[in-house]
Write an enzyme that holds these catalytic residues in place. Sequence first.
Site, PDB file in Angstrom:
ATOM      1  N   LYS A 138       0.838  -1.190   0.000  1.00 55.67           N
ATOM      2  CA  LYS A 138       0.000   0.000   0.000  1.00 55.67           C
ATOM      3  C   LYS A 138       0.877   1.245   0.000  1.00 55.67           C
ATOM      4  O   LYS A 138       1.983   1.170   0.536  1.00 55.67           O
ATOM      5  CB  LYS A 138      -0.948   0.033   1.202  1.00 55.67           C
ATOM      6  N   TYR A 223      -4.375   4.313   6.159  1.00 54.26           N
ATOM      7  CA  TYR A 223      -4.938   3.394   7.158  1.00 54.26           C
ATOM      8  C   TYR A 223      -6.253   3.931   7.711  1.00 54.26           C
ATOM      9  O   TYR A 223      -7.182   3.170   7.978  1.00 54.26           O
ATOM     10  CB  TYR A 223      -3.949   3.173   8.307  1.00 54.26           C
TER      11      TYR A 223
HETATM   12  P1  NDP Z   1      12.495   1.203   2.382  1.00 55.15           P
HETATM   13  O1  NDP Z   1      13.078   2.486   1.935  1.00 55.15           O
HETATM   14  O2  NDP Z   1      12.913   0.648   3.691  1.00 55.15           O
HETATM   15  O3  NDP Z   1      12.777   0.073   1.276  1.00 55.15           O
HETATM   16  C1  NDP Z   1      12.413   0.239  -0.050  1.00 55.15           C
HETATM   17  C2  NDP Z   1      13.318  -0.613  -0.915  1.00 55.15           C
HETATM   18  O4  NDP Z   1      12.911  -0.461  -2.269  1.00 55.15           O
HETATM   19  C3  NDP Z   1      14.775  -0.217  -0.895  1.00 55.15           C
HETATM   20  O5  NDP Z   1      15.500  -0.791   0.175  1.00 55.15           O
HETATM   21  C4  NDP Z   1      15.259  -0.723  -2.231  1.00 55.15           C
HETATM   22  O6  NDP Z   1      15.558  -2.109  -2.133  1.00 55.15           O
HETATM   23  C5  NDP Z   1      14.038  -0.599  -3.135  1.00 55.15           C
HETATM   24  N1  NDP Z   1      14.119   0.533  -4.046  1.00 55.15           N
HETATM   25  C6  NDP Z   1      14.035   0.452  -5.404  1.00 55.15           C
HETATM   26  N2  NDP Z   1      14.155   1.649  -5.972  1.00 55.15           N
HETATM   27  C7  NDP Z   1      14.311   2.531  -4.964  1.00 55.15           C
HETATM   28  C8  NDP Z   1      14.474   3.935  -4.943  1.00 55.15           C
HETATM   29  N3  NDP Z   1      14.511   4.686  -6.056  1.00 55.15           N
HETATM   30  N4  NDP Z   1      14.604   4.541  -3.743  1.00 55.15           N
HETATM   31  C9  NDP Z   1      14.567   3.818  -2.601  1.00 55.15           C
HETATM   32  N5  NDP Z   1      14.409   2.474  -2.576  1.00 55.15           N
HETATM   33  C10 NDP Z   1      14.277   1.828  -3.751  1.00 55.15           C
HETATM   34  O7  NDP Z   1      10.909   1.391   2.343  1.00 55.15           O
HETATM   35  P2  NDP Z   1       9.828   0.504   3.095  1.00 55.15           P
HETATM   36  O8  NDP Z   1      10.241  -0.917   3.034  1.00 55.15           O
HETATM   37  O9  NDP Z   1       9.524   1.080   4.401  1.00 55.15           O
HETATM   38  O10 NDP Z   1       8.527   0.745   2.166  1.00 55.15           O
HETATM   39  C11 NDP Z   1       8.363   0.069   0.937  1.00 55.15           C
HETATM   40  C12 NDP Z   1       6.861  -0.048   0.609  1.00 55.15           C
HETATM   41  O11 NDP Z   1       6.223  -0.787   1.639  1.00 55.15           O
HETATM   42  C13 NDP Z   1       6.124   1.276   0.529  1.00 55.15           C
HETATM   43  O12 NDP Z   1       5.176   1.221  -0.484  1.00 55.15           O
HETATM   44  C14 NDP Z   1       5.441   1.397   1.882  1.00 55.15           C
HETATM   45  O13 NDP Z   1       4.247   2.174   1.849  1.00 55.15           O
HETATM   46  C15 NDP Z   1       5.134  -0.040   2.182  1.00 55.15           C
HETATM   47  N6  NDP Z   1       5.068  -0.328   3.622  1.00 55.15           N
HETATM   48  C16 NDP Z   1       4.000  -1.028   4.099  1.00 55.15           C
HETATM   49  C17 NDP Z   1       3.888  -1.323   5.414  1.00 55.15           C
HETATM   50  C18 NDP Z   1       2.735  -2.125   5.924  1.00 55.15           C
HETATM   51  O14 NDP Z   1       2.598  -2.260   7.130  1.00 55.15           O
HETATM   52  N7  NDP Z   1       1.903  -2.678   5.050  1.00 55.15           N
HETATM   53  C19 NDP Z   1       4.889  -0.860   6.382  1.00 55.15           C
HETATM   54  C20 NDP Z   1       6.013  -0.169   5.769  1.00 55.15           C
HETATM   55  C21 NDP Z   1       6.071   0.098   4.449  1.00 55.15           C
HETATM   56  P3  NDP Z   1      16.769  -2.777  -2.946  1.00 55.15           P
HETATM   57  O15 NDP Z   1      17.987  -2.142  -2.379  1.00 55.15           O
HETATM   58  O16 NDP Z   1      16.632  -4.210  -2.621  1.00 55.15           O
HETATM   59  O17 NDP Z   1      16.555  -2.467  -4.397  1.00 55.15           O
END
Ligand code: NDP
Length: 372
Positions: A138, A223
């Site tokens: 989401k 949410y």
């Molecule tokens: P993070 O920044 O921690 O991780 C995102 C990952 O996406 C990065 O580590 C990277 O992984 C990859 N990525 C690819 N392109 C990019 C870019 N241009 N900039 C940054 N990262 C990139 O974010 P979150 O994990 O917190 O959030 C990711 C998604 O999950 C969002 O959509 C958020 O809304 C959702 N979310 C949902 C939650 C829930 O409870 N349902 C809780 C937290 C987040 P790599 O290095 O492997 O390419």
Amino acid sequence: MNSRRDFLQKLGLSALALQLVPYSGWAAGTDKTEQVYDGPVLRVAIMGLGGYGTIVAEAMRKCTKAKLVGVISGTPSKVKAWQSKYGIPEKNCYNYENFDNIKNNPDIDAVYVITPNGLHHDFVIRVAAAGKHAICEKPMAVNAKEGQEMVDACKKADVKLLVGYRMHFEPKTLEVIRMRQTGEFGKIRFFQGQCGFTIGDPTQWRLNKKLAGGGSMMDIGIYAINGSRYMTGEEPIWVTAQETKTDTVKFKEGVDETIQFQFGFPSGAVASCLSTYNMNNLDRFFLDGEKGFAEMQPSTGYGPIKGRTHLGELNQPVTTHQTVQMDEMCEIIFNNKKPVVPVNGEEGVKDLKIIDAIYLAVKTGKKVEISV
Ligand code: NDP
């Protein structure tokens, strides 16, 4: 598709051993008698190995019906670390340039897109084109138009599209929904949803309009929107909204800091909600009906969720949300199971239509009609 039996047999376990392997499908939920699960197993590749991807991967260790088997990442060092941590074979590792080749990989059923919001649309469409089921975090996209394009692409490719609405499987939430459905609160009059936290690092993608699609509303306000729908059981027909911005350097144009919004529902019920990146301790739902109420705090965090109704404390089991979600998503994908509250792409588009309307209401200062 692959069954748990196949997995265990690959591990060299005999039929007798299989009988003895406990079914842990309820490990995160109720304390049912242990039994063997021999149905299909959803083999998942996680795309985006960041904060939430890591939480999902860890939670999936306890899944019975879903298994992490692949990764898609732009960071080779993370891929290496995940390979050794989760036993992921080289042939199931991809990057953002080459993951379309996943179409030739029969050992992956679904890709779980957990990247910044602004990338969900293109990535999900590529996953669908590769013939794999898509699970998307989401908000599923940054506006309803993009969300609908994702729904259409998955339909065309004949794959399922699910959104990571983990609260739709959370026991206390489901109990409140059950009570509302059976009339225990009487006619619903009011919902209040308060969602927020103080955001840190000003350089993170969550504060970048292109990657986040907006600000707190996209990330945490959603949410309150989704909750107002499943708690009341109605779709809003109008919204009014007001934005407050105290820091125009951190929260640039198009990145909302705090928005208060109000909904009207067809029954005459109303909702009052707050979404913010500038206040802590905001994770609270309140549902008020003619005969009773439900109050949940925390209401959407990773848990434990706590709550009470006019009848007393909610004491349903504490679960690991992502474990239950992934096991349930296996059932939805392979057995067409219908969850109490949908987690399909159409559900995601509804929230995005409402977000579009909220942003329009902020911009115009007018009451905006919604049709979802
Ligand atoms: P993070 O920044 O921690 O991780 C995102 C990952 O996406 C990065 O580590 C990277 O992984 C990859 N990525 C690819 N392109 C990019 C870019 N241009 N900039 C940054 N990262 C990139 O974010 P979150 O994990 O917190 O959030 C990711 C998604 O999950 C969002 O959509 C958020 O809304 C959702 N979310 C949902 C939650 C829930 O409870 N349902 C809780 C937290 C987040 P790599 O290095 O492997 O390419």
